[in-house]
Design an enzyme around this catalytic site. Structure first.
Site, PDB file in Angstrom:
ATOM      1  N   SER A 162      64.457  44.481  68.225  1.00 20.47           N
ATOM      2  CA  SER A 162      64.117  44.315  66.776  1.00 20.47           C
ATOM      3  C   SER A 162      64.297  45.976  66.012  1.00 20.47           C
ATOM      4  O   SER A 162      64.742  45.854  64.888  1.00 20.47           O
ATOM      5  CB  SER A 162      62.865  43.638  66.296  1.00 20.47           C
ATOM      6  OG  SER A 162      61.725  44.646  67.091  1.00 20.47           O
ATOM      7  N   SER A 197      53.604  49.336  55.387  1.00 20.14           N
ATOM      8  CA  SER A 197      53.647  50.875  55.709  1.00 20.14           C
ATOM      9  C   SER A 197      54.706  50.970  56.647  1.00 20.14           C
ATOM     10  O   SER A 197      55.002  51.922  57.181  1.00 20.14           O
ATOM     11  CB  SER A 197      52.247  51.326  56.302  1.00 20.14           C
ATOM     12  OG  SER A 197      51.996  50.482  57.159  1.00 20.14           O
ATOM     13  N   LYS A 238      64.928  44.638  59.540  1.00 23.35           N
ATOM     14  CA  LYS A 238      64.454  44.546  58.085  1.00 23.35           C
ATOM     15  C   LYS A 238      65.408  44.745  57.093  1.00 23.35           C
ATOM     16  O   LYS A 238      65.252  44.283  56.099  1.00 23.35           O
ATOM     17  CB  LYS A 238      63.314  45.498  58.210  1.00 23.35           C
ATOM     18  CG  LYS A 238      61.971  44.936  58.740  1.00 23.35           C
ATOM     19  CD  LYS A 238      61.037  43.893  58.210  1.00 23.35           C
ATOM     20  CE  LYS A 238      59.801  43.632  58.970  1.00 23.35           C
ATOM     21  NZ  LYS A 238      59.749  44.041  60.487  1.00 23.35           N
ATOM     22  N   ASP A 296      47.859  35.393  67.366  1.00 20.13           N
ATOM     23  CA  ASP A 296      47.587  34.398  66.123  1.00 20.13           C
ATOM     24  C   ASP A 296      48.983  33.292  65.912  1.00 20.13           C
ATOM     25  O   ASP A 296      48.513  32.072  65.878  1.00 20.13           O
ATOM     26  CB  ASP A 296      47.523  35.104  64.756  1.00 20.13           C
ATOM     27  CG  ASP A 296      48.605  35.776  64.347  1.00 20.13           C
ATOM     28  OD1 ASP A 296      48.876  36.931  64.990  1.00 20.13           O
ATOM     29  OD2 ASP A 296      49.320  35.335  63.470  1.00 20.13           O
ATOM     30  N   GLY A 323      47.238  40.189  69.725  1.00 21.59           N
ATOM     31  CA  GLY A 323      47.347  39.762  68.421  1.00 21.59           C
ATOM     32  C   GLY A 323      48.223  38.237  68.380  1.00 21.59           C
ATOM     33  O   GLY A 323      49.248  38.184  67.814  1.00 21.59           O
ATOM     34  N   GLU A 326      54.815  37.649  71.195  1.00 19.16           N
ATOM     35  CA  GLU A 326      53.801  38.474  70.347  1.00 19.16           C
ATOM     36  C   GLU A 326      53.078  39.538  71.502  1.00 19.16           C
ATOM     37  O   GLU A 326      53.037  39.251  72.520  1.00 19.16           O
ATOM     38  CB  GLU A 326      52.592  37.752  69.702  1.00 19.16           C
ATOM     39  CG  GLU A 326      53.054  36.924  68.666  1.00 19.16           C
ATOM     40  CD  GLU A 326      51.723  35.658  68.209  1.00 19.16           C
ATOM     41  OE1 GLU A 326      51.671  36.005  66.972  1.00 19.16           O
ATOM     42  OE2 GLU A 326      51.075  35.251  68.988  1.00 19.16           O
TER      43      GLU A 326
HETATM   44  C1  PLP Z   1      58.640  43.588  61.400  1.00 18.00           C
HETATM   45  C2  PLP Z   1      59.101  43.875  62.643  1.00 18.00           C
HETATM   46  C3  PLP Z   1      58.827  42.661  63.363  1.00 18.00           C
HETATM   47  C4  PLP Z   1      58.181  41.460  63.459  1.00 18.00           C
HETATM   48  O1  PLP Z   1      59.244  40.783  62.398  1.00 18.00           O
HETATM   49  P1  PLP Z   1      58.572  39.519  61.578  1.00 18.00           P
HETATM   50  O2  PLP Z   1      59.634  39.102  60.968  1.00 18.00           O
HETATM   51  O3  PLP Z   1      57.290  40.003  60.889  1.00 18.00           O
HETATM   52  O4  PLP Z   1      58.099  38.387  62.794  1.00 18.00           O
HETATM   53  C5  PLP Z   1      59.158  43.134  64.837  1.00 18.00           C
HETATM   54  N1  PLP Z   1      59.779  44.254  65.218  1.00 18.00           N
HETATM   55  C6  PLP Z   1      59.916  45.141  64.451  1.00 18.00           C
HETATM   56  C7  PLP Z   1      60.708  46.467  64.796  1.00 18.00           C
HETATM   57  C8  PLP Z   1      60.044  45.003  63.074  1.00 18.00           C
HETATM   58  O5  PLP Z   1      59.941  46.175  62.004  1.00 18.00           O
END
Ligand code: PLP
Length: 321
Positions: A307, A81, A56, A213, A211, A207
């Site tokens: 991620s 959050s 992020k 969607d 969830g 996903e």
């Molecule tokens: C935000 C997040 C996601 C999902 O990312 P999107 O861009 O909303 O699809 C996946 N893994 C982690 C660790 C995140 O912080």
């Protein structure tokens, strides 16, 4: 929403230049154990080692570094959050921009503390009474803040795409890329990078089953809204894709897959035990889908985006127990 100007791979390249002095170029890890287990060659792009512990930071830094002097002076606001709040808070701190983060009254204490730790001002809304976007909009009107949402924003998408760009530049073309999916910022940015750098690579979003969607939206061709899903993958508890992210996903992604919370826990254990890494539940989505698709991936070169790694350590221990 018909006249969206979608970001392109060129925007991902520009984002990479903007953030290169701030973001970590995260490692790509391999594991003989994982390769043997899957009968494939796996490349793990480790965004759990990104600054603030998740990808992020990339999107946040890309968006905030394009603020005008007026926007910088007034400040940024967002609602989250989770990791987006921390990404915005850290990017704002590095760029000397005041940040306001709207969080639900019942947000976990650790997340509030982490966000405040980066110097952001936290304001609270009641998630059962207030509409969070409207709540932020009122503060925007009052104080002139710029709102940067967590995923449905061209600069956020372009920034998130820089992780996959680095992966392809490091390991070359791949047969398939698996990406964790919440609101779709990471997946759509990754898709832009994959289409440019590895045109034949299949792209999968993953996903939590509770969830799905995104999968429903992908299959029906319109954005499906669901109630906040119950899953341990708290970074993917989004209730719908965005307008930008859906458009890029429907045009570039091959399929959207789902996995269960138990499959996520299995992956969390594998990462901890075999690769010595702490990965948060949401970060396990991509690998969990690879394991489930094993039969179709024999002999292939596979990219897996991890991620993030932000998980309360006590909770982490409970998952492993
Ligand atoms: C935000 C997040 C996601 C999902 O990312 P999107 O861009 O909303 O699809 C996946 N893994 C982690 C660790 C995140 O912080």
């Amino acid at each position: 929403m018909t006249n969206l100007v979608l970001p392109t791979y060129q925007d991902v390249e520009l984002a990479a230049k903007r953030i290169e002095n701030y973001a970590n170029k995260t490692p790509v890890m391999t594991s003989h154990t994982a390769n043997d287990m899957l009968g494939a060659e796996l490349f793990f792009k480790c965004e759990n080692y990104q600054r603030m512990g998740a990808f992020k930071f990339r999107g946040a830094m890309n968006a905030l570094s394009q603020f005008t002097p007026e926007q910088k002076a007034a400040g940024v606001i967002t609602f989250s959050s989770g990791n987006h709040a921390q990404g915005i808070a850290l990017a704002a701190k590095l760029l000397n921009i005041p940040a306001t983060i709207a969080m639900p009254l019942d947000a976990p204490v650790v997340k509030v503390a982490a966000t405040k730790g980066y110097g952001a001002n936290v304001v609270y809304f009641d998630r059962y009474k207030d509409d969070r976007e409207q709540f932020c909009q009122e503060l925007v009107n009052k104080h002139g803040y710029t709102l940067i949402p967590p995923y449905d924003h061209p600069q956020i998408i372009a920034g998130q795409g820089t992780a996959a760009k680095e992966l392809f530049e490091e390991v070359g073309e791949l047969d398939a890329l698996f990406v964790c999916l919440g609101g779709g910022g990471l997946l759509s940015g990754s898709a832009l990078a994959a289409r440019a750098l590895s045109p034949n690579c299949k792209i999968y979003g993953v996903e939590p089953e509770a969830g799905n969607d995104g999968q429903q939206s992908f299959r029906t061709g319109k954005i499906v809204h669901i109630d906040t899903p119950k899953t341990i993958a708290d970074g993917a508890q989004t209730s719908h894709l965005g307008h930008y992210t859906f458009e890029i996903i429907r045009n570039n992604v091959d399929d959207i897959l789902t996995v269960t919370d138990n499959e996520l826990i299995d992956c969390m254990k594998f990462y901890a035990e075999r690769m010595k890494m702490i990965v948060e539940p949401t970060g396990c989505l991509s690998f969990a889908a690879v394991k489930a698709m094993k039969a179709q991936l024999q002999g292939k070169r596979i990219g897996i985006i991890i991620s993030g790694g932000n998980v309360d350590i006590t909770r982490f221990a409970e998952f492993l127990a």
